[in-house]
Design a protein around this motif. Structure first.
Motif, PDB file in Angstrom:
ATOM      1  N   TRP A  99      33.631 -32.850 -21.536  1.00 42.97           N
ATOM      2  CA  TRP A  99      33.269 -33.790 -20.478  1.00 42.97           C
ATOM      3  C   TRP A  99      34.365 -34.817 -20.233  1.00 42.97           C
ATOM      4  N   GLN A 100      34.568 -35.110 -18.975  1.00 44.94           N
ATOM      5  CA  GLN A 100      35.610 -36.033 -18.577  1.00 44.94           C
ATOM      6  C   GLN A 100      34.982 -37.270 -17.939  1.00 44.94           C
ATOM      7  N   ALA A 140      34.926 -28.221 -11.898  1.00 41.58           N
ATOM      8  CA  ALA A 140      33.734 -28.884 -12.422  1.00 41.58           C
ATOM      9  C   ALA A 140      32.567 -27.900 -12.417  1.00 41.58           C
ATOM     10  N   VAL A 141      31.975 -27.646 -13.594  1.00 40.22           N
ATOM     11  CA  VAL A 141      30.793 -26.772 -13.663  1.00 40.22           C
ATOM     12  C   VAL A 141      29.518 -27.598 -13.782  1.00 40.22           C
ATOM     13  N   LEU A 200      30.585 -30.506  -7.329  1.00 43.08           N
ATOM     14  CA  LEU A 200      30.447 -29.119  -7.781  1.00 43.08           C
ATOM     15  C   LEU A 200      30.819 -28.117  -6.691  1.00 43.08           C
ATOM     16  N   ASP A 201      31.272 -28.617  -5.552  1.00 46.01           N
ATOM     17  CA  ASP A 201      31.681 -27.756  -4.460  1.00 46.01           C
ATOM     18  C   ASP A 201      30.511 -26.890  -3.957  1.00 46.01           C
ATOM     19  N   ARG A 230      25.938 -25.941 -12.087  1.00 42.84           N
ATOM     20  CA  ARG A 230      25.905 -24.932 -11.024  1.00 42.84           C
ATOM     21  C   ARG A 230      25.070 -23.761 -11.495  1.00 42.84           C
ATOM     22  N   ALA A 231      24.041 -23.418 -10.726  1.00 42.91           N
ATOM     23  CA  ALA A 231      23.172 -22.315 -11.137  1.00 42.91           C
ATOM     24  C   ALA A 231      23.766 -20.967 -10.738  1.00 42.91           C
ATOM     25  N   ASP A 232      24.700 -20.987  -9.788  1.00 46.21           N
ATOM     26  CA  ASP A 232      25.252 -19.713  -9.338  1.00 46.21           C
ATOM     27  C   ASP A 232      26.263 -19.147 -10.325  1.00 46.21           C
ATOM     28  N   THR A 233      27.016 -20.021 -10.984  1.00 46.88           N
ATOM     29  CA  THR A 233      28.097 -19.524 -11.842  1.00 46.88           C
ATOM     30  C   THR A 233      27.844 -19.717 -13.336  1.00 46.88           C
TER      31      THR A 233
END
Lengths: 248, 248
Positions: A99-100, A140-141, A200-201, A230-233
């Motif tokens: 984490w950043q 960013a995830v 998160l784009d 992100r639930a997609d990745t």
């Protein structure tokens, strides 16, 4: 998850198409490849556009397809395993950490978070809001808001780092003075807030996995983290297989 | 999750409406109450029907609203915390267990599961497929398929229980002869298969949380469970706060 002999329930048309399409993705397409447009696909499989769209939506939910504006629909890479186990007893920001810290500002915790925090202070009172991003391959995830009441970091002063990432680090450093007795997590489905979505784009409202963590010290909840993945990745992994080193 | 001072990103119209509607749910409605119809709501908030529908979808994703055919849109009760922690080293079906065995039949594991199972056998070969439901207040909150290769239960015979729940229990009993060395879990977003959807009282394709568990014995994955949880009503909890007895 494939065909089994227990599947005796009649399936709606889009569901059958989804299965067929999923198999086609395995055999005829490679990761990153752009799918033909909807009209072509509907014609190829002999279905109505509406049916096709439903099937594509399912495959997107399952992380098999990605739809990007200006690019079209592409075959998604396998989801990334992101460790969210609580086996390491560690404060946020302590030790090695994906984490950043990005920022820190006074925030009013949402009602659900305020209920989790054992706050002596009244409703509507501000806490330290530490904003962090979880980076993987410089993407960013997950985006996190960490809610830390002033009572958890009583010796914090405003002098050396009044704002920004430096302030976030100061708050976390003060938090680490407490002894961490336990933590627990919950995962649920949510929709991306506008600010999280931007980091998160994703588009606001996109499905996300929301991980809520309570940090416990002195028998009290001294900090609450709400992290949006992100639930997609992402595939969130947790467990105790630890040293067994199983390929994922 | 409410308003914070860090929110400086402009929000789309449906998102703003979602926030306003969410606050109205808190203050003006009670759990189980039926919302006015879309036309009325759109008029009350001065928005287009399409905008309203997007906001309602968001609130449904977040578990605030339930849409049921023939009933309408109702205010959802808070999500139920369902424990999926791996702190208890236990085989499925051992000890106290919220899972109810329903059936057992030979199944061909889907490709993703076959990859997890350390199978010496070739692709397309069948394994024992134990079907279970996780019941809470006599409602199914999750449906599971447990994939157990014959090699994991070598002494199983077909004599005393050829099929049904009794067969499922026999397979689990044989599995429990092995010593459980570890397990790990992953949570990801998925869409409900037709058979799961039926058990869970959802439509096929509804968003679900898919929990995949690997059971490890002798350094190998000897069983894989794929459990589908209702995403609308469940919050998956895991952690080590254990005895601390924090109200959830």
């Amino acid at each position: 998850m494939g065909t089994t002999q227990l599947e005796t329930v009649p399936e709606p048309k889009y569901w059958h198409l989804k299965t067929v399409l999923g198999e086609a993705l395995d055999s005829d397409f490679s990761v990153g490849e752009i799918l033909p447009n909807e009209r072509e696909l509907a014609a190829r499989f002999g279905v109505a556009r509406a049916t096709l769209r439903q099937a594509l939506e399912q495959l997107e939910l399952e992380g098999r397809l990605q739809r990007r504006r200006g690019v079209g629909t592409t075959v998604a890479p396998p989801r990334m395993g992101v460790d969210v186990s609580t086996t390491q007893h560690q404060w946020p920001g302590a030790g090695e950490d994906a984490w950043q810290p990005v920022d820190c500002a006074p925030v009013v915790p949402p009602a659900a978070v305020a209920r989790l925090l054992d706050q002596d202070t009244g409703a509507g009172e501000t806490v330290h809001g530490v904003r962090r991003l979880r980076m993987t391959h410089s993407q960013a995830v997950a985006a996190e808001m960490l809610y830390i009441p002033s009572g958890s970091v009583p010796e914090l002063t405003a002098i050396d780092a009044p704002s920004g990432p430096a302030r976030a680090r100061s708050v976390l450093r003060e938090l680490q003075r407490l002894s961490l007795e336990g933590q627990d997590r919950a995962v649920e489905l949510g929709s991306a807030r506008a600010d999280d979505a931007k980091e998160l784009d994703r588009l606001p409202g996109a499905p996300v996995l929301v991980v809520t963590t309570r940090y416990i010290s002195g028998g009290r909840t001294v900090a609450v983290s709400v992290a949006t993945y992100r639930a997609d990745t992402c595939r969130l992994t947790f467990g105790d297989a630890g040293d067994l080193q199983i390929a994922s």
